[in-house]
Write a protein that holds these residues in place. Structure first.
Motif, PDB file in Angstrom:
ATOM      1  N   MET A   1       0.829  -1.205   0.000  1.00  0.00           N
ATOM      2  CA  MET A   1       0.000   0.000   0.000  1.00  0.00           C
ATOM      3  C   MET A   1       0.864   1.256   0.000  1.00  0.00           C
ATOM      4  SD  MET A   1      -3.155   1.000   0.032  1.00  0.00           S
ATOM      5  CE  MET A   1      -4.209   2.368   0.484  1.00  0.00           C
ATOM      6  N   ALA A   2       2.046   1.210   0.651  1.00  0.00           N
ATOM      7  CA  ALA A   2       2.887   2.390   0.779  1.00  0.00           C
ATOM      8  C   ALA A   2       3.369   2.879  -0.575  1.00  0.00           C
ATOM      9  CB  ALA A   2       4.070   2.097   1.679  1.00  0.00           C
ATOM     10  N   SER A   3       3.736   1.947  -1.464  1.00  0.00           N
ATOM     11  CA  SER A   3       4.279   2.336  -2.764  1.00  0.00           C
ATOM     12  C   SER A   3       3.274   3.106  -3.605  1.00  0.00           C
ATOM     13  CB  SER A   3       4.772   1.101  -3.518  1.00  0.00           C
ATOM     14  OG  SER A   3       5.306   1.469  -4.773  1.00  0.00           O
ATOM     15  N   PRO A   4       2.036   2.639  -3.764  1.00  0.00           N
ATOM     16  CA  PRO A   4       1.055   3.429  -4.517  1.00  0.00           C
ATOM     17  C   PRO A   4       0.822   4.813  -3.905  1.00  0.00           C
ATOM     18  CG  PRO A   4       0.262   1.194  -4.240  1.00  0.00           C
ATOM     19  CD  PRO A   4       1.486   1.325  -3.394  1.00  0.00           C
ATOM     20  N   LEU A   5       0.821   4.891  -2.569  1.00  0.00           N
ATOM     21  CA  LEU A   5       0.578   6.186  -1.945  1.00  0.00           C
ATOM     22  C   LEU A   5       1.740   7.142  -2.172  1.00  0.00           C
ATOM     23  CD1 LEU A   5      -1.169   5.262   1.422  1.00  0.00           C
ATOM     24  CD2 LEU A   5      -2.184   5.964  -0.743  1.00  0.00           C
ATOM     25  N   LEU A   6       2.961   6.610  -2.207  1.00  0.00           N
ATOM     26  CA  LEU A   6       4.102   7.453  -2.553  1.00  0.00           C
ATOM     27  C   LEU A   6       3.970   7.978  -3.979  1.00  0.00           C
ATOM     28  CD1 LEU A   6       7.092   5.514  -0.931  1.00  0.00           C
ATOM     29  CD2 LEU A   6       6.128   7.723  -0.214  1.00  0.00           C
ATOM     30  N   PRO A  41      -2.266   5.463  -9.544  1.00  0.00           N
ATOM     31  CA  PRO A  41      -1.357   4.438  -9.011  1.00  0.00           C
ATOM     32  C   PRO A  41      -2.102   3.318  -8.288  1.00  0.00           C
ATOM     33  CG  PRO A  41      -0.601   6.642  -8.442  1.00  0.00           C
ATOM     34  CD  PRO A  41      -1.994   6.768  -8.948  1.00  0.00           C
ATOM     35  N   VAL A  42      -3.247   3.673  -7.689  1.00  0.00           N
ATOM     36  CA  VAL A  42      -3.991   2.677  -6.934  1.00  0.00           C
ATOM     37  C   VAL A  42      -4.605   1.636  -7.859  1.00  0.00           C
ATOM     38  CG1 VAL A  42      -5.953   2.325  -5.387  1.00  0.00           C
ATOM     39  CG2 VAL A  42      -4.455   4.313  -5.076  1.00  0.00           C
ATOM     40  N   ILE A  43      -5.250   2.074  -8.912  1.00  0.00           N
ATOM     41  CA  ILE A  43      -5.936   1.113  -9.800  1.00  0.00           C
ATOM     42  C   ILE A  43      -4.936   0.319 -10.636  1.00  0.00           C
ATOM     43  CG2 ILE A  43      -8.029   2.514  -9.905  1.00  0.00           C
ATOM     44  CD1 ILE A  43      -7.140   3.570 -12.578  1.00  0.00           C
ATOM     45  N   PRO A  53     -11.925  -0.262  -2.759  1.00  0.00           N
ATOM     46  CA  PRO A  53     -12.592   0.963  -2.302  1.00  0.00           C
ATOM     47  C   PRO A  53     -11.778   1.711  -1.239  1.00  0.00           C
ATOM     48  CG  PRO A  53     -14.162  -0.825  -2.450  1.00  0.00           C
ATOM     49  CD  PRO A  53     -12.819  -1.438  -2.643  1.00  0.00           C
ATOM     50  N   PHE A  54     -11.212   0.963  -0.290  1.00  0.00           N
ATOM     51  CA  PHE A  54     -10.401   1.616   0.736  1.00  0.00           C
ATOM     52  C   PHE A  54      -9.143   2.230   0.119  1.00  0.00           C
ATOM     53  CE2 PHE A  54      -6.773   1.358   3.643  1.00  0.00           C
ATOM     54  CZ  PHE A  54      -7.206   2.231   4.637  1.00  0.00           C
ATOM     55  N   ALA A  55      -8.534   1.529  -0.815  1.00  0.00           N
ATOM     56  CA  ALA A  55      -7.319   2.028  -1.456  1.00  0.00           C
ATOM     57  C   ALA A  55      -7.600   3.302  -2.251  1.00  0.00           C
ATOM     58  CB  ALA A  55      -6.739   0.950  -2.368  1.00  0.00           C
ATOM     59  N   ILE A  56      -8.737   3.325  -2.938  1.00  0.00           N
ATOM     60  CA  ILE A  56      -9.101   4.522  -3.703  1.00  0.00           C
ATOM     61  C   ILE A  56      -9.316   5.706  -2.770  1.00  0.00           C
ATOM     62  CG2 ILE A  56     -10.914   5.547  -5.130  1.00  0.00           C
ATOM     63  CD1 ILE A  56     -11.211   2.844  -6.509  1.00  0.00           C
ATOM     64  N   LEU A  57     -10.032   5.474  -1.655  1.00  0.00           N
ATOM     65  CA  LEU A  57     -10.252   6.536  -0.683  1.00  0.00           C
ATOM     66  C   LEU A  57      -8.930   7.043  -0.126  1.00  0.00           C
ATOM     67  CD1 LEU A  57     -12.138   8.258   1.048  1.00  0.00           C
ATOM     68  CD2 LEU A  57     -12.222   6.345   2.693  1.00  0.00           C
TER      69      LEU A  57
END
Length: 561
Positions: A1-6, A41-43, A53-57
């Motif tokens: 999860m950290a990589s997409p958020l970066l 990056p999330v999708i 859904p949580f990742a998109i939010l």
């Protein structure tokens, strides 16, 4: 999860750069930058469907947090081009604090307070300066100065019938941000303000002044009978007068506000529209969205709808005399190029606001100041009476009126203390120019808005001394100063300055001179018993032009002896 958020954070920095460099406002660019970037990056990451859904939010939250932090840090950092200029710390983050100031109608007081605290150059927004320095005025407002600023992108009040809605660039005299477009519009308006044209308007002005004086005389007692009298709201009556005159002058008449009153609530509609556009002017990117709100458009479109009806009526009825519309519509066939209807509507809106509301405010302010200062009142009346014998009709010799020194001093002092446009003379470098040099060494980057607030200039002791906040018409008269008087003509901007100055100045001065002289000769005027004159000052709101409340005045007809 950290990589997409970066990655989301990185895209936020890209979006910030893109907004800063290109300032996109189109739906596609906004959709990509603010809608797609946060989730891209999330999708594209290998997440299970249950966590999507949580990742998109989380992506959206991270993107907007990073974007806002990036913007905030840049705006307060030394990297920003306006970093060195002082001002309230909150102003560095957003223009929304100016929206709050404008909503209270006290923008003119706020600008003055900020300059008293921080000096002649103040940063009032992330990319907004206010400059009070007469040496820099030529490079701001002069022939080699800057065009109108971004404020005008959020001040379109012509509604669905104006040139902006029709996507026509030409025809905007007041709000044009392109110098050539303004020059082309100015050339058309100039035809209606030649000396010959203004002389043709004199009988219209005399007739309307006479109508107002007669109506007020019918409402008030004489000096002999001393009958009880109720105050008349002179702000309202002068507003009615100026709108009727504007109807005659622009559209061949008649509006008949003096006769019938404001049956349709037009005056309130204008004030509402001005008040709302004074807010959107600080955040012009919001204008299109605001116009789509279901409960706001009537305020913004009311003036445009009224102007559209008047233009259609004038086109149908034709010219009774060579009114201003005669020139704006090129009925003399000088250009052989028919003026589009949306341009005529925009012209009409300009005339309605700039040609009537501003003069009514100036006249009301002059009456307020004269009644508040009895010695000035008596001196002006004596000058008028010495030139025009009382009881022999209106003082209609405009050449003589223009030569009355104290009358002109009262007019100038009124306009100094209460300019119709207190703060909103805004300029900015030409888009695509890269920037503009002010004076010898002050560079203004493209995208920076520069205010030149007349209200602050006019009350600056460097330019008007002594007592710059006091009503002292004598400061305009040579040889009457008891102490060293400072009066700086270049700092007097009641009609703006440079190529975009007020084209209607000669007509406005004619109106003020004849109206003040006529009222002084016809009436004794005073405030009602117990009236606190500060109520008038408290009612004044800076909504681009100054809106105001009532001005109750007891009128008594002067003896004809």
């Amino acid at each position: 999860m950290a990589s997409p958020l970066l990655s989301v954070g990185g895209l936020a920095l890209v979006a910030h750069y893109w907004f800063k460099k290109y300032e996109p406002t189109d739906v596609l660019s906004l959709g990509v930058l603010l809608g797609l970037f946060p989730v891209l990056p999330v999708i594209m990451s290998p997440l299970s469907s249950t966590s999507t859904p949580f990742a998109i939010l989380a992506g959206y939250c991270s993107f907007y947090a990073a974007l806002f932090c990036s913007i905030a840090i840049y705006r307060v950092s030394p990297l920003h081009t306006l970093y060195k200029y002082p001002g309230p710390f909150i102003s560095r983050f957003s223009n929304f604090h100016l929206v709050l100031v404008a909503a209270r109608g006290r923008q003119h007081h706020y600008f003055k307070k900020m300059h008293e605290k921080y000096g002649p150059i103040v940063r009032l927004g992330p990319n907004v300066l206010s400059i009070v320095d007469v040496e820099l005025l030529p490079s701001i407002l002069g022939a080699d100065g800057m065009p109108k600023g971004s404020m005008w992108d959020g001040r379109r009040i012509s509604g669905n019938h104006g040139q902006t809605a029709a996507r026509i660039a030409k025809g905007d005299l007041v709000g044009a941000r392109d110098k050539q477009i303004h020059a082309d519009a100015r050339r058309v308006w100039n035809r209606g303000f030649t000396s010959a044209s203004i002389r043709k308007y004199e009988p219209i002005l005399i007739r309307r002044v006479g109508q107002l004086v007669e109506m007020l005389e019918a409402k008030c007692p004489s000096a002999v009978t001393h009958d009880a009298s109720v105050p008349e709201d002179m702000s309202k009556w002068l507003n009615f007068f100026s709108f009727d005159l504007m109807g005659d002058f622009v559209f061949g008449g008649p509006f008949e506000f003096l006769r019938d009153g404001d049956k349709d609530g037009l005056l309130q509609t204008i004030q509402d529209g001005l008040r709302l556009s004074s807010l959107t002017g600080h955040i012009p990117w919001s204008f299109k969205a605001v116009m789509k709100l279901p409960f706001l458009p009537p305020q913004m479109k009311g003036v445009g709808e009224f102007a559209h009806r008047q233009v259609l009526r004038r086109l149908k009825d034709g010219a009774i005399h060579d009114d201003l519309f005669y020139h704006l519509n090129d009925e003399e066939k000088i250009d052989n190029d028919p003026t589009p209807l949306p341009v005529l509507v925009t012209y009409a809106v300009t005339a309605i606001i700039a040609g009537s509301d501003t003069t009514a405010f100036s006249l009301s302010s002059a009456l307020y100041l004269l009644i508040e200062h009895p010695a000035c009142y008596q001196r002006l009346r004596s000058e008028v009476d010495a030139t025009f014998t009382p009881g022999t009709g209106l003082p209609t010799d405009f050449a003589k009126l223009a030569q009355l020194e104290y009358l002109n001093a009262v007019v100038n002092e009124t306009l100094r203390l209460f300019p119709s446009v207190p703060t909103s003379l805004q300029r900015a470098p030409t888009p695509g120019s890269g920037g503009h040099l002010l004076g010898p060494d002050m560079f203004i980057a493209e995208g920076t808005a520069v205010y030149v607030p007349p209200y602050v200039y006019h009350r600056d002791p460097r330019y008007f001394y002594p007592d710059p906040d006091a009503f002292l018409p004598e400061r305009w008269l040579k040889g009457e100063d008891d102490v060293a008087t400072v009066l700086t003509p270049n700092a007097f901007m009641a009609f703006s300055a440079g190529p975009a100055n007020c084209i209607g100045k000669p007509l406005a001065l004619m109106q003020m001179r004849i109206m003040l002289a006529s009222l002084l000769q016809a009436f004794d005027m005073r405030f009602p018993e117990g009236y606190d004159s500060r109520q008038w000052l408290d009612s004044l709101k800076d909504s681009f032009v100054t809106t105001r409340g009532s001005l109750p005045v007891i009128l008594t007809r002067r003896s004809k002896d």
